[in-house]
Write a protein that holds these residues in place. Structure first.
Motif, PDB file in Angstrom:
ATOM      1  N   TYR A  28      62.816 -26.262  56.543  1.00 55.78           N
ATOM      2  CA  TYR A  28      62.085 -25.099  57.051  1.00 55.78           C
ATOM      3  C   TYR A  28      61.371 -25.458  58.345  1.00 55.78           C
ATOM      4  CZ  TYR A  28      58.577 -21.554  57.743  1.00 55.78           C
ATOM      5  OH  TYR A  28      57.805 -20.580  58.325  1.00 55.78           O
TER       6      TYR A  28
ATOM      7  N   GLY B 215      58.964 -29.744  61.307  1.00 55.95           N
ATOM      8  CA  GLY B 215      59.408 -28.958  60.153  1.00 55.95           C
ATOM      9  C   GLY B 215      59.013 -29.592  58.836  1.00 55.95           C
ATOM     10  N   ALA B 216      59.627 -29.092  57.757  1.00 52.51           N
ATOM     11  CA  ALA B 216      59.308 -29.573  56.411  1.00 52.51           C
ATOM     12  C   ALA B 216      60.507 -29.328  55.504  1.00 52.51           C
ATOM     13  CB  ALA B 216      58.088 -28.843  55.866  1.00 52.51           C
TER      14      ALA B 216
ATOM     15  N   THR C  48      59.240 -36.071  58.207  1.00 52.42           N
ATOM     16  CA  THR C  48      58.578 -34.816  58.581  1.00 52.42           C
ATOM     17  C   THR C  48      57.091 -34.870  58.219  1.00 52.42           C
ATOM     18  OG1 THR C  48      59.202 -33.729  56.488  1.00 52.42           O
ATOM     19  CG2 THR C  48      60.651 -33.373  58.358  1.00 52.42           C
ATOM     20  N   GLU C  49      56.777 -35.427  57.056  1.00 52.85           N
ATOM     21  CA  GLU C  49      55.364 -35.534  56.668  1.00 52.85           C
ATOM     22  C   GLU C  49      54.585 -36.412  57.653  1.00 52.85           C
ATOM     23  OE1 GLU C  49      53.232 -34.364  54.430  1.00 52.85           O
ATOM     24  OE2 GLU C  49      54.561 -33.030  53.338  1.00 52.85           O
TER      25      GLU C  49
ATOM     26  N   MET D 199      61.550 -28.031  51.852  1.00 44.64           N
ATOM     27  CA  MET D 199      60.984 -27.205  50.781  1.00 44.64           C
ATOM     28  C   MET D 199      61.897 -27.258  49.564  1.00 44.64           C
ATOM     29  SD  MET D 199      58.492 -25.837  52.533  1.00 44.64           S
ATOM     30  CE  MET D 199      58.000 -24.459  51.521  1.00 44.64           C
ATOM     31  N   MET D 200      61.378 -26.731  48.451  1.00 44.11           N
ATOM     32  CA  MET D 200      62.194 -26.689  47.241  1.00 44.11           C
ATOM     33  C   MET D 200      63.452 -25.848  47.491  1.00 44.11           C
ATOM     34  SD  MET D 200      60.939 -25.784  43.415  1.00 44.11           S
ATOM     35  CE  MET D 200      59.637 -26.997  43.456  1.00 44.11           C
TER      36      MET D 200
END
Lengths: 234, 83
Positions: free
Chosen positions: A150, A102-103, A95-96, A105-106
């Protein structure tokens, strides 16, 4: 017939690279490690970006790895249609890098989770899942703190419309709801493919559920699917 | 040279579970006036140029390409001259 060739990336902090090397190997394929500073791949059919904490997860998970020399080669390989699978930290790196939308997340509850998890196979129209049944419930371990997928509403709709959601968290009966969601991921997403369907990212670890000495062997079908897909095209 | 003070924050639309836990802790300590906490990252970069426009362009590029993830984060910065 020539063996299917897996390339497994190793970054400083990768810790699932040996499992990701081992499983294809015991299945009779060829596997090679690729060091993050290398600037060439070893003629792969499939690239695995394994789990771990690449570059100590500094800045953001996967954020530094995307600048490594080898990732530039992975991006070229993926853009030409090559198969890439990113598991856990590998999903974060994808994703990065922009290979997947998207990403990660914690986790919503801020805890590291390490446990068996049921996931539902939501799409079998991929090189990675073609031997599963649609809606098949499989048990694949998860181990992460930053695995809450996310994406904004528009992006989510696009994933849904294009059948890009491959795995969703569920309970043992295949029910997909908040209770079965271990980390707060949007729409219970555990894994997605890109629009061309040749790049898969998933938080669960199929390489930890693919041999007879471990309690779940539900990951075997993922490797068998990849092998079938590649063999049909060799 | 310039010192860039950069804040990278989660977008308002993105859930901040750390912020929620901190809000709960603040309430437990009697800080009842707090209604929301958002956790950000703060970076200080020393930029080796005398040209403020160049420094600004550099900082914007750095934020877009490295320090922030545009999917989930927004950024802002201040520049101050240093000798």
């Amino acid at each position: 017939m020539s063996k299917i060739r897996f390339n497994v990336l190793t970054f400083p902090g990768s810790n699932c690279d040996h499992d990701s090397y081992w499983i294809p190997t015991i299945r009779g394929n060829n596997a090679e490690f690729i060091w993050h500073k290398d600037s060439y791949l070893k003629d792969p059919d499939v690239i695995i970006i394994p789990g771990g904490f690449s570059y100590g997860d500094y800045l953001r998970c996967g954020a530094i790895a995307k600048f490594s020399p080898i990732m530039q080669e992975v991006i070229k390989f993926a853009n030409k249609g090559g198969l890439v699978i990113g598991i856990c930290n590998g999903f974060q790196i994808l994703t990065e890098s922009g290979l997947l939308p998207g990403a990660l997340m914690m986790n919503k509850h801020l805890q590291f989770i390490c446990k068996h998890q049921y996931i539902s196979v939501e799409s079998t129209d991929t090189p990675f899942t073609n031997l599963y049944e649609k809606k098949q419930v499989i048990d694949i371990p998860i181990a992460h703190k930053e695995g809450s997928y996310y994406i904004d509403n528009e992006g989510l709709k696009s994933l849904q419309d294009n059948d890009q959601i491959v795995f969703r968290y569920c309970n043992e009966h295949g029910q997909i709801d908040l209770e079965a969601n271990p980390n707060g991921a949007i729409d219970n997403i555990a894994g997605i493919v890109n629009q061309k369907r040749n790049v898969l990212g998933m938080m669960p670890h199929p390489e930890r559920a693919s041999e007879s000495i471990v309690s779940s062997q539900d990951g075997k079908t993922l490797f068998a699917s990849i092998e079938k897909w590649v063999k049909e095209r060799l | 040279m310039f010192k860039a003070k950069i804040f990278v924050s989660l977008k308002q639309s993105v859930l901040d579970p750390q912020g929620q836990v901190i809000t709960n802790a603040l309430h437990s300590q009697g800080f009842d006036s707090v209604v929301e906490t958002r956790v950000s990252k703060y970076f200080e970069l020393l930029i080796n140029t005398m040209d403020i426009e160049k420094a600004e362009e550099e900082v914007k590029n750095i934020c877009d390409k490295v320090l922030a993830n545009p999917n989930t984060e927004s950024w802002k910065y201040e520049l101050e001259g240093v000798k």
